[in-house]
Scaffold this active site. Structure first.
Site, PDB file in Angstrom:
ATOM      1  N   HIS A  28      18.125  58.580  64.014  1.00  0.00           N
ATOM      2  CA  HIS A  28      17.736  59.104  62.758  1.00  0.00           C
ATOM      3  C   HIS A  28      16.296  58.765  62.401  1.00  0.00           C
ATOM      4  CE1 HIS A  28      21.618  60.739  61.785  1.00  0.00           C
ATOM      5  NE2 HIS A  28      22.287  59.465  62.024  1.00  0.00           N
ATOM      6  N   ASN A  36      26.698  63.747  58.012  1.00  0.00           N
ATOM      7  CA  ASN A  36      25.790  64.534  58.766  1.00  0.00           C
ATOM      8  C   ASN A  36      26.032  65.829  58.263  1.00  0.00           C
ATOM      9  OD1 ASN A  36      24.712  62.730  60.872  1.00  0.00           O
ATOM     10  ND2 ASN A  36      26.926  62.618  61.703  1.00  0.00           N
ATOM     11  N   TYR A  65      24.983  49.550  59.537  1.00  0.00           N
ATOM     12  CA  TYR A  65      23.853  50.062  58.817  1.00  0.00           C
ATOM     13  C   TYR A  65      22.798  48.805  58.172  1.00  0.00           C
ATOM     14  CZ  TYR A  65      24.445  55.152  59.666  1.00  0.00           C
ATOM     15  OH  TYR A  65      24.502  56.295  60.323  1.00  0.00           O
TER      16      TYR A  65
END
Length: 489
Positions: free
Chosen positions: A60, A133, A343
Site C-alpha cells: 500500500h 479494500n 499494522y
C-alpha cells in the site's frame, strides 16, 4: 476550492530559529577553499534532505488521501454502543487513504491491483480505524501466509522484476485465492478512479450493545458516483500518460467542490447464527450472500478537504485494525487477528514509536491519555506527570469496562486450520461470481487471466492455475484453457 498557502513573514532561520545570513553560498576556508564543517546551515540542510523520505510502506505504498465527514442516518443503538453511531444526524470527522497494494511509491495508479481503503474516524471515544479494500474478499484466510503472498507480488530477488511464475505458482497452490483472483481480473480490477469504486471493511467485526449482546458485522461503502472501470488497454495507456491519474482526479474533484461520497451499509449477523451458518462467517475469502443478510443503510461518507501536505498527512498517516472504540471489536477472523499486530508494528518501524502524536494520527475529538513516554520524536506533552498506573497523583486510570465482549474458547492449542462449515469450499463463490457476469464480462475476464497466465514459463504452473478456475465453473475453465493455449501456441 483552492489550497491555502502558509506564508511566514520575516527572516529565514535555521531549524532552531536562528536567522540565516546567506542561503546562497556555503562557508569555505577562503575563496575557492574547502567547505568548513562549522557551516551548520549547510550540514543541517543536507542532513534534513537525506532524511526527507521515511521507509515506504511494504504494501500500500502508493496512495492518496482526503479528510471528510461521516453522517449517521439510521439508529443502530440496538446493535452497538459506539457513541459516534449513537444518534441520527451525528457527524464524525474522518480521514480516508486510498492505495494500490503491490506497487512502490513511484508506481502508476491505473494498474490491475486491489485498492486499499483505510478509513479513520476521529470519534469522541478515540480514533476508530477501519482498514479494508475495494473488494469484499481477499486472497488468503490466514495471516501466516501474508508475507509469502506479498513476496510473489513484489520483485523477484534474482530478476528484480515481478515474475508471472511466482504469482501463478502461489495462487495455483493456494486455491482459496480463486474467488479474489476472479474479482481482480474482472472489470472491477482496474477502477477508473478512487471516486468510482466501492470500499469494504472486508473482515467480519464485532458490534456489541449496551446490554452486552454481540453481533457480527460487515461494512460496505457504495460509491454515489457510480462504478466506473478501465479496460486493460485503457489502463496501459493511462498509466504511461498520467501515472498520477487517481491521485489527481481525487484532489481536483475536491478542489472544485465536487465532493465524492459513499452510502454506508452494514450486514448484521446475530452472534448465535455464526456457529451453524453455511459458510464460515470469519473466512476472509468468502462473502455473506445478501439474501442471507441484506445490507442495511446506516450513513453517508463524504470527502470534502484535501491534505495541505502529502508527506505529513498521507505518507505519515497510520491506520491499525486494532484501533477500536467501545462497542466495536475483532472477530475470530484469522487474517484480522494477524493484522491486529502487523499494522501497528509496521507503523512503529516505519514512522516511529510516537507516530500517534502526529496531527493526522492523533485523536481530534478527544485527548490521548497514556503513560507512554520518550522514544524518537517524543514531544514532551506529558510534562512532569507521573508515568505509571496506578498512582495517587490524579493520573489516568482504567475504566473496568472492555471495549468488546469476549468469546468462549475450547480445545487444545495448535496450528489449526479455520473451522469448516457445511458449504465451505474454495471454489463455490468464485463460480457464483463468474455466473453473475454477462457474456461480455466473462469474455474480458478470460482474456485478462489468459494474458497473464500465458506468460508463465512452466506448463504445470499454468495447468494448475487453470484447474482452479475449472473447479469454480466448468465453462470458466474450458474457455480459459483455450485462451491460454491460443496465446502459448
Amino acid at each position: 476550492m483552492t489550497r491555502e498557502a502558509h506564508v511566514t513573514q520575516g527572516p529565514l532561520t535555521t531549524e532552531a530559529g536562528a536567522p540565516v545570513a546567506d542561503n546562497q553560498n556555503s562557508e569555505t576556508a577562503g575563496i575557492g577553499g574547502p567547505v568548513l564543517v562549522q557551516d551548520q546551515l549547510l550540514l543541517e540542510k543536507l542532513a534534513h534532505f537525506n532524511r526527507e523520505r521515511i521507509p515506504e510502506r511494504v504494501v500500500h505504498a502508493r496512495g492518496a488521501g482526503a479528510y471528510g465527514t461521516f453522517t449517521l442516518t439510521r439508529d443502530v443503538s440496538q446493535w452497538t454502543r459506539a457513541k459516534f453511531l449513537s444518534e441520527v444526524g451525528k457527524e464524525t470527522e474522518t480521514f480516508l487513504r486510498f492505495s494500490t497494494v503491490a506497487g512502490n511509491l513511484g508506481a502508476a495508479d491505473a494498474v490491475r491491483d486491489p485498492r486499499g481503503w483505510a478509513l479513520k474516524f476521529y470519534t469522541e471515544e478515540g480514533n476508530y480505524d477501519l482498514v479494508g479494500n475495494n473488494t469484499p474478499v481477499f486472497f488468503i484466510r490466514d495471516a501466516i501466509k501474508f508475507p509469502d503472498f506479498i513476496h510473489t507480488q513484489k520483485r523477484d530477488p534474482y530478476t528484480g522484476s515481478q515474475e508471472p511464475d511466482n504469482v501463478w505458482d502461489f495462487w495455483g497452490l493456494s486455491p482459496e485465492s480463486t474467488h479474489q483472483v476472479t474479482w481482480l481480473f474482472g472489470d472491477r480490477g482496474i477502477p477508473a478512479s478512487y471516486r468510482h469504486m466501492n470500499g469494504y471493511g472486508s473482515h467480519t467485526f464485532q458490534w456489541n450493545n449496551e446490554a452486552g449482546e454481540v453481533f457480527w458485522v460487515k461494512y460496505h461503502f457504495k460509491t454515489d458516483q457510480g462504478i466506473k472501470n478501465l479496460t486493460q488497454d485503457e489502463a496501459n495507456r493511462l498509466a504511461g500518460e498520467d501515472p498520477d491519474s487517481h491521485q489527481r482526479d481525487l484532489r481536483e474533484a475536491i478542489e472544485r467542490g465536487d465532493f465524492p461520497s459513499w452510502t454506508v451499509q452494514v450486514q448484521i449477523m446475530p452472534a448465535a447464527d455464526a456457529a451453524n451458518y453455511r459458510f464460515n462467517p470469519f473466512d476472509l475469502t468468502k462473502v455473506w450472500p445478501h439474501e442471507d443478510y441484506p445490507p442495511i443503510e446506516i450513513g453517508k461518507l463524504e470527502l470534502n478537504r484535501n491534505p495541505e501536505n502529502i508527506f505529513a498527512e498521507v505518507e505519515q498517516s497510520i491506520f491499525s485494525p486494532a484501533h477500536f472504540v467501545p462497542g466495536i471489536g475483532p472477530s475470530p477472523d484469522k487474517m484480522l487477528q494477524g493484522r491486529l499486530f502487523a499494522y501497528g508494528d509496521a507503523h512503529r518501524y516505519r514512522v516511529g514509536i510516537n507516530a500517534d502524536h502526529l496531527p493526522v494520527n492523533r485523536p481530534h475529538a478527544t485527548e490521548a491519555r497514556t503513560h507512554a513516554r520518550d522514544g524518537f520524536l517524543y514531544d514532551g506533552r506529558h510534562k512532569g506527570a507521573k508515568n505509571y498506573e496506578p498512582n495517587s497523583f490524579g493520573g489516568p486510570h482504567q475504566t473496568d469496562r472492555p471495549l468488546w465482549v469476549g468469546s468462549a474458547v475450547t480445545g487444545t492449542t495448535g496450528d489449526h486450520a479455520a473451522p469448516s462449515h457445511a458449504e465451505d469450499d474454495d471454489f463455490v463463490q468464485a463460480g457464483n461470481l463468474y455466473r453473475l457476469m454477462s457474456e461480455a464480462e466473462k469474455g474480458r475476464l478470460v482474456e485478462n487471466l489468459a494474458g497473464f497466465i500465458a506468460k508463465v514459463s512452466r506448463d504445470d504452473i499454468a495447468e494448475r492455475a487453470i484447474e482452479n478456475f475449472r473447479k469454480a465453473d466448468g465453462d470458466f475453465g474450458k474457455r480459459l484453457e483455450a485462451a491460454v493455449q491460443a496465446l502459448r501456441g
